[in-house]
Design a protein around this motif. Structure first.
Motif, PDB file in Angstrom:
ATOM      1  N   VAL A  39    -140.868  12.944 -68.159  1.00  0.00           N
ATOM      2  CA  VAL A  39    -141.242  11.812 -69.082  1.00  0.00           C
ATOM      3  C   VAL A  39    -140.272  11.929 -70.113  1.00  0.00           C
ATOM      4  N   THR A  40    -139.358  10.854 -70.445  1.00  0.00           N
ATOM      5  CA  THR A  40    -138.396  10.869 -71.638  1.00  0.00           C
ATOM      6  C   THR A  40    -138.849   9.777 -72.514  1.00  0.00           C
ATOM      7  N   LEU A  41    -138.747  10.456 -73.832  1.00  0.00           N
ATOM      8  CA  LEU A  41    -139.341   9.454 -74.884  1.00  0.00           C
ATOM      9  C   LEU A  41    -138.213   9.293 -75.935  1.00  0.00           C
ATOM     10  N   THR A  42    -137.704   8.028 -76.058  1.00  0.00           N
ATOM     11  CA  THR A  42    -136.590   7.662 -76.785  1.00  0.00           C
ATOM     12  C   THR A  42    -137.132   6.528 -77.742  1.00  0.00           C
ATOM     13  N   GLU A  43    -137.725   6.532 -78.877  1.00  0.00           N
ATOM     14  CA  GLU A  43    -138.385   5.686 -79.576  1.00  0.00           C
ATOM     15  C   GLU A  43    -137.596   5.444 -80.961  1.00  0.00           C
ATOM     16  N   GLY A  44    -137.326   4.253 -81.114  1.00  0.00           N
ATOM     17  CA  GLY A  44    -136.494   3.991 -82.424  1.00  0.00           C
ATOM     18  C   GLY A  44    -135.424   4.724 -82.991  1.00  0.00           C
ATOM     19  N   GLU A  45    -135.212   5.194 -84.068  1.00  0.00           N
ATOM     20  CA  GLU A  45    -134.076   6.205 -84.372  1.00  0.00           C
ATOM     21  C   GLU A  45    -134.562   7.614 -84.527  1.00  0.00           C
TER      22      GLU A  45
ATOM     23  N   ILE B  47    -137.252   9.492 -82.479  1.00  0.00           N
ATOM     24  CA  ILE B  47    -137.922  10.142 -81.560  1.00  0.00           C
ATOM     25  C   ILE B  47    -136.936  10.394 -80.198  1.00  0.00           C
ATOM     26  N   ARG B  48    -136.792  11.709 -80.086  1.00  0.00           N
ATOM     27  CA  ARG B  48    -135.831  12.033 -79.090  1.00  0.00           C
ATOM     28  C   ARG B  48    -136.463  13.237 -78.398  1.00  0.00           C
ATOM     29  N   THR B  49    -137.267  13.136 -77.451  1.00  0.00           N
ATOM     30  CA  THR B  49    -138.379  14.273 -76.939  1.00  0.00           C
ATOM     31  C   THR B  49    -138.502  14.000 -75.469  1.00  0.00           C
ATOM     32  N   GLY B  50    -139.682  14.647 -74.675  1.00  0.00           N
ATOM     33  CA  GLY B  50    -140.177  14.318 -73.522  1.00  0.00           C
ATOM     34  C   GLY B  50    -140.825  15.664 -73.032  1.00  0.00           C
ATOM     35  N   VAL B  51    -141.128  15.621 -71.818  1.00  0.00           N
ATOM     36  CA  VAL B  51    -142.084  16.482 -71.123  1.00  0.00           C
ATOM     37  C   VAL B  51    -141.185  16.599 -69.657  1.00  0.00           C
ATOM     38  N   THR B  52    -141.142  17.895 -69.232  1.00  0.00           N
ATOM     39  CA  THR B  52    -140.724  18.252 -67.771  1.00  0.00           C
ATOM     40  C   THR B  52    -141.744  19.011 -67.186  1.00  0.00           C
ATOM     41  N   ALA B  53    -142.115  18.502 -65.830  1.00  0.00           N
ATOM     42  CA  ALA B  53    -143.177  19.315 -64.898  1.00  0.00           C
ATOM     43  C   ALA B  53    -142.507  19.857 -63.793  1.00  0.00           C
ATOM     44  N   VAL B  54    -142.902  21.145 -63.619  1.00  0.00           N
ATOM     45  CA  VAL B  54    -142.389  21.839 -62.188  1.00  0.00           C
ATOM     46  C   VAL B  54    -143.614  21.971 -61.628  1.00  0.00           C
ATOM     47  N   LEU B  55    -143.763  21.725 -60.382  1.00  0.00           N
ATOM     48  CA  LEU B  55    -145.109  21.967 -59.580  1.00  0.00           C
ATOM     49  C   LEU B  55    -144.462  22.997 -58.409  1.00  0.00           C
ATOM     50  N   PRO B  56    -145.229  24.049 -58.389  1.00  0.00           N
ATOM     51  CA  PRO B  56    -144.665  25.139 -57.208  1.00  0.00           C
ATOM     52  C   PRO B  56    -144.956  24.761 -55.885  1.00  0.00           C
ATOM     53  N   HIS B  57    -146.087  23.671 -55.473  1.00  0.00           N
ATOM     54  CA  HIS B  57    -146.172  23.261 -54.387  1.00  0.00           C
ATOM     55  C   HIS B  57    -147.114  21.879 -54.410  1.00  0.00           C
ATOM     56  N   GLY B  58    -147.280  21.109 -53.420  1.00  0.00           N
ATOM     57  CA  GLY B  58    -147.880  19.866 -53.657  1.00  0.00           C
ATOM     58  C   GLY B  58    -149.512  19.888 -53.388  1.00  0.00           C
TER      59      GLY B  58
ATOM     60  N   ASN C 254    -137.133  24.248 -79.352  1.00  0.00           N
ATOM     61  CA  ASN C 254    -137.269  23.349 -80.540  1.00  0.00           C
ATOM     62  C   ASN C 254    -136.132  22.198 -80.720  1.00  0.00           C
ATOM     63  N   ASP C 255    -136.504  20.899 -80.639  1.00  0.00           N
ATOM     64  CA  ASP C 255    -135.586  19.907 -80.419  1.00  0.00           C
ATOM     65  C   ASP C 255    -135.334  19.283 -81.766  1.00  0.00           C
ATOM     66  N   SER C 256    -135.834  19.888 -82.890  1.00  0.00           N
ATOM     67  CA  SER C 256    -135.852  19.271 -84.162  1.00  0.00           C
ATOM     68  C   SER C 256    -134.440  18.865 -84.776  1.00  0.00           C
ATOM     69  N   ARG C 257    -133.323  19.318 -84.030  1.00  0.00           N
ATOM     70  CA  ARG C 257    -132.041  18.743 -84.514  1.00  0.00           C
ATOM     71  C   ARG C 257    -132.002  17.110 -84.219  1.00  0.00           C
ATOM     72  N   LEU C 258    -132.466  16.984 -83.264  1.00  0.00           N
ATOM     73  CA  LEU C 258    -132.586  15.501 -82.770  1.00  0.00           C
ATOM     74  C   LEU C 258    -133.704  14.479 -82.863  1.00  0.00           C
ATOM     75  N   ASN C 259    -134.652  15.171 -83.027  1.00  0.00           N
ATOM     76  CA  ASN C 259    -135.992  14.813 -82.971  1.00  0.00           C
ATOM     77  C   ASN C 259    -136.933  14.979 -84.056  1.00  0.00           C
ATOM     78  N   ASP C 260    -137.515  13.848 -84.444  1.00  0.00           N
ATOM     79  CA  ASP C 260    -138.820  13.968 -85.572  1.00  0.00           C
ATOM     80  C   ASP C 260    -139.740  14.654 -84.817  1.00  0.00           C
TER      81      ASP C 260
ATOM     82  N   GLY D 189    -129.758  11.087 -83.109  1.00  0.00           N
ATOM     83  CA  GLY D 189    -131.205  11.178 -83.069  1.00  0.00           C
ATOM     84  C   GLY D 189    -131.511  11.421 -84.849  1.00  0.00           C
ATOM     85  N   TYR D 190    -132.592  12.416 -85.172  1.00  0.00           N
ATOM     86  CA  TYR D 190    -132.928  12.378 -86.369  1.00  0.00           C
ATOM     87  C   TYR D 190    -133.371  13.998 -86.679  1.00  0.00           C
ATOM     88  N   ASP D 191    -132.699  14.594 -87.547  1.00  0.00           N
ATOM     89  CA  ASP D 191    -132.644  16.013 -87.950  1.00  0.00           C
ATOM     90  C   ASP D 191    -133.968  16.415 -88.722  1.00  0.00           C
TER      91      ASP D 191
END
Length: 394
Positions: free
Chosen positions: A60-66, A68-79, A155-161, A359-361
């Motif tokens: 899930v990629t979150l790019t909002e306004g000027e 928010i530049r962040t998101g979520v990645t999920a890794v599932l070992p099996h289904g 920590n993505d605070s160099r590009l994300n609020d 993004g936003y520092d």
């Protein structure tokens, strides 16, 4: 002059001669498309962590306004039911400046019972809430009263609020529920949306290695969230020096190398948690090959798990006397080589597939722009090295 020195001079000269064959923010490419193929082992079909059968990845990629530049990645070992059919797992720590949730239970019991969630530092609680809620809501889990959520971060605070804490539990659930097998999106996506690596735009990267049948025919897949620094090396080429951007270079800030990396390793080899820990430690060798400095402020973590059915911790196996086939110590060395190579290439893919981001520092409280690594210059460095090596052989 040494052979290595001639390589660097030739490569640097080639960079200066390269034209605009590839725009800096034009079409991105993976490492192998540029001529960088670390190691000696073949990749899996997709050259991704999903080459390990059953593994699924969702972003899930979150790019909002000027800001928010962040998101979520999920890794599932099996289904299947991850809570009931837990997978053996282990953790290795290079430098422990991080907030990896769930690590003590992994180390105590040697298993994972939830998807592995990657996000930003201040969103670890939201990550935990999302994965716990998702787990509790699964059919058959009505009696569950304890869940060990596994949530890693950089920590993505160099590009994300980052203080806005834009990630919600619903975003985490969406990443889990949309996770799929097949090709994996790389670069500035999911948990890699706002990350920075080696001073360029970092992100999500993945790679795999497939052992030949004579070595068991097993697959090792790696996914990384790169957000760290050092002196970049690309398949042995001293790219950071040639491109003039590296940790401790006089005009760069002394904290350039601080950051973190999350490395998720999957394999279908029937390893127990002890040998998975050994495998996880070898992934750090792949990190080192890229030139990582692993500084005081860097969190360098590896989570490794096996998807092999014979070693899964099913209810029947957990409640009785365990007896199962597992790979012996004398057969794990090829897997060590595989994870080193796949980790190195996954990190390169995270860089090469990422586009420039504005993004936003959060610390400076102002806009910030991070350039993608220039692929035209990278290609020239690799071609110069390959050409020089061929000349030396002749």
């Amino acid at each position: 002059m040494s052979y290595a020195g001639r390589i660097i001079l030739a490569a640097a000269a080639a960079v200066g001669l390269v034209g605009a064959a590839m725009a800096q923010d034009g079409e991105r490419a993976r490492a192998r498309d540029l001529g960088a193929a670390p190691g000696v082992l073949p990749t899996g079909l997709l050259n991704a962590i999903t080459d390990v059968e059953g593994v699924r990845v969702g972003h899930v990629t979150l790019t909002e306004g000027e800001t928010i530049r962040t998101g979520v990645t999920a890794v599932l070992p099996h289904g299947g039911d991850l809570y009931m059919d837990k997978v053996p797992a282990a953790v290795a720590v290079g430098n422990g400046f991080g907030k990896l949730m769930g690590v003590t239970q992994i180390r105590e019991l040697g298993e994972i019972e939830t998807p592995v969630i990657l996000t930003n530092t201040l969103s670890v609680p939201a990550g935990a809430e999302g994965v716990i809620g998702w787990t509790l809501d699964q059919e058959g889990h009505e009696g569950i009263v304890s869940v060990n959520a596994v949530v890693g971060e950089t920590n993505d605070s160099r590009l994300n609020d980052i203080r806005a804490r834009a990630v919600t539990p619903d975003h985490v659930r969406e990443a889990i529920e949309t996770a799929a097998a097949g090709p994996v999106a790389e670069g500035a996506v999911g948990a890699g949306t706002g990350t920075v690596a080696f001073g360029w735009k970092g992100g999500i990267g993945t790679s795999s290695r497939a052992l030949p049948a004579s070595l068991g025919g097993y697959t090792v897949g790696v996914l990384v969230q790169s957000n760290f620094g050092g002196v970049l090396s690309i398949d042995g080429v001293k790219a950071g020096e040639a491109l003039g951007q590296y940790y401790l270079k006089e005009q760069l800030d002394s904290d350039r190398a601080d950051g973190s990396i999350m490395i998720v390793v999957a394999t279908d080899a029937p390893l127990d948690d002890r040998n998975l820990e050994r495998l996880a430690h070898r992934a750090l060798a792949g990190l080192a090959r890229t030139g990582a400095s692993m500084t005081n402020g860097s969190g360098d973590y590896v989570i490794a798990f096996s998807t092999a059915e014979p070693v899964r911790r099913t209810p029947a196996r957990r409640q009785g006397v365990e007896s199962y086939a597992k790979l012996g110590n004398d057969r794990v060395s090829p897997l060590f080589q595989a994870v080193i190579e796949a980790t190195e290439e996954a990190i390169l893919n995270s860089l090469f597939m990422a586009e420039s981001v504005t993004g936003y520092d959060s610390a400076a409280r102002e806009a910030r722009h991070i350039e993608a690594i220039p692929l035209d210059k990278v290609r020239a460095l690799i071609e110069a090295r390959n050409g020089q090596a061929k000349t030396e052989d002749e």
